[in-house]
Design an enzyme around this catalytic site. Sequence first.
Site, PDB file in Angstrom:
ATOM      1  N   ASP A  81      42.540  45.922  43.682  1.00 15.73           N
ATOM      2  CA  ASP A  81      41.618  45.192  44.558  1.00 15.73           C
ATOM      3  C   ASP A  81      40.346  46.012  44.781  1.00 15.73           C
ATOM      4  OD1 ASP A  81      43.284  42.990  44.969  1.00 15.73           O
ATOM      5  OD2 ASP A  81      44.354  43.973  46.614  1.00 15.73           O
ATOM      6  N   TYR A 112      51.761  54.374  44.688  1.00 11.53           N
ATOM      7  CA  TYR A 112      50.592  54.215  45.555  1.00 11.53           C
ATOM      8  C   TYR A 112      50.742  55.073  46.803  1.00 11.53           C
ATOM      9  CZ  TYR A 112      49.791  49.838  42.951  1.00 11.53           C
ATOM     10  OH  TYR A 112      49.579  48.905  41.967  1.00 11.53           O
ATOM     11  N   ASP A 137      44.526  42.738  54.340  1.00 12.91           N
ATOM     12  CA  ASP A 137      43.811  44.018  54.232  1.00 12.91           C
ATOM     13  C   ASP A 137      42.480  43.874  54.970  1.00 12.91           C
ATOM     14  OD1 ASP A 137      42.202  42.524  52.543  1.00 12.91           O
ATOM     15  OD2 ASP A 137      42.498  43.784  50.767  1.00 12.91           O
ATOM     16  N   ARG A 172      49.636  44.854  49.809  1.00 13.02           N
ATOM     17  CA  ARG A 172      49.141  44.104  50.974  1.00 13.02           C
ATOM     18  C   ARG A 172      50.251  43.259  51.590  1.00 13.02           C
ATOM     19  NH1 ARG A 172      44.586  40.414  49.326  1.00 13.02           N
ATOM     20  NH2 ARG A 172      45.188  40.762  47.162  1.00 13.02           N
TER      21      ARG A 172
END
Length: 229
Positions: free
Chosen positions: A52, A80, A94, A186
Site C-alpha cells: 500500500d 512485516y 489504516d 490492515r
Amino acid sequence: MNEAEAFINGRVLLLDKPLHWTSFQLVNKVRWEIKQKFKIKKIKVGHAGTLDPLATGLLIICTGKQTKQIDQYQAQEKEYTGTFELGSTTPSFDLETEIDQTFDTSHLTSDMIKNATLQFIGDITQLPPVFSAVKKDGKRLYEFARAGETVELKPRQVSISEFEITKIESLTVHFRVVCSKGTYIRSLANDFGKALNCGAHLSSLRRTRIGNFKIENAHTLEGFLAGLE
C-alpha cells in the site's frame, strides 16, 4: 553480457519502497530509468506483491525474462513490522481515511494485548479491507468504497505463523508478523481491535522479508538510480 542485456535477460531487484509511493509508480520509475539509461525501447518490468502507499519496505521488482518468476516470488512467506493504534477505527483500516469511531480503552492491560495475538496464529479467515485492490465484478474494491457503494466481501483463508507484540507505548502497539501470501495486515489490525473490544487501525507498516529476500539487502530508490549511473 553487458548491463543492458542483463536487464533484458532478466534481473531481480530488491527495492525499499518509499512512503506514499504506490508499488506501480515504483515499477514505472524503474522501467523508465532503465529504458533511458540503456536506450532500450521495450522491456518488461513487474513487481511481486503489492505494498500500500502508506507502507514501506521490501518490493521485489523483476525485469525481462525474470518477470515469469513473479508468481513464484509472490507466493512466498512474508514478514512485516509496524504499529497498530488502539482505541479507534478508520474505514480503510489504516491512515488513508479519517478516524470514524473511538472506543473506551480503560479495560486494556499489556497481558491482554500480548495474549490477543494467540487467537490469530495458524490458519484464519480474513475479510479484505473495502479500500483494497481486490477485484469484484471487474472493479477494484476501493473504487466501490470511494463511490460510497457497499459490496459483499468474501472471506479468504490465510496463515499466520508468527505474531508478536514487540513494544507497547500507551495506545500504540508495535508488532511483528510472519504470514502467507494474501494476508492483509490492515484487516489483522481491525480484527485485533475487535478481539480486544477497543477498535484498532494500522498506523505504520514495513515489509522486512519475502521468502529468503531481506530488506537489509534492498536498495533505496536513490541508491538504485546512483547504481545505474
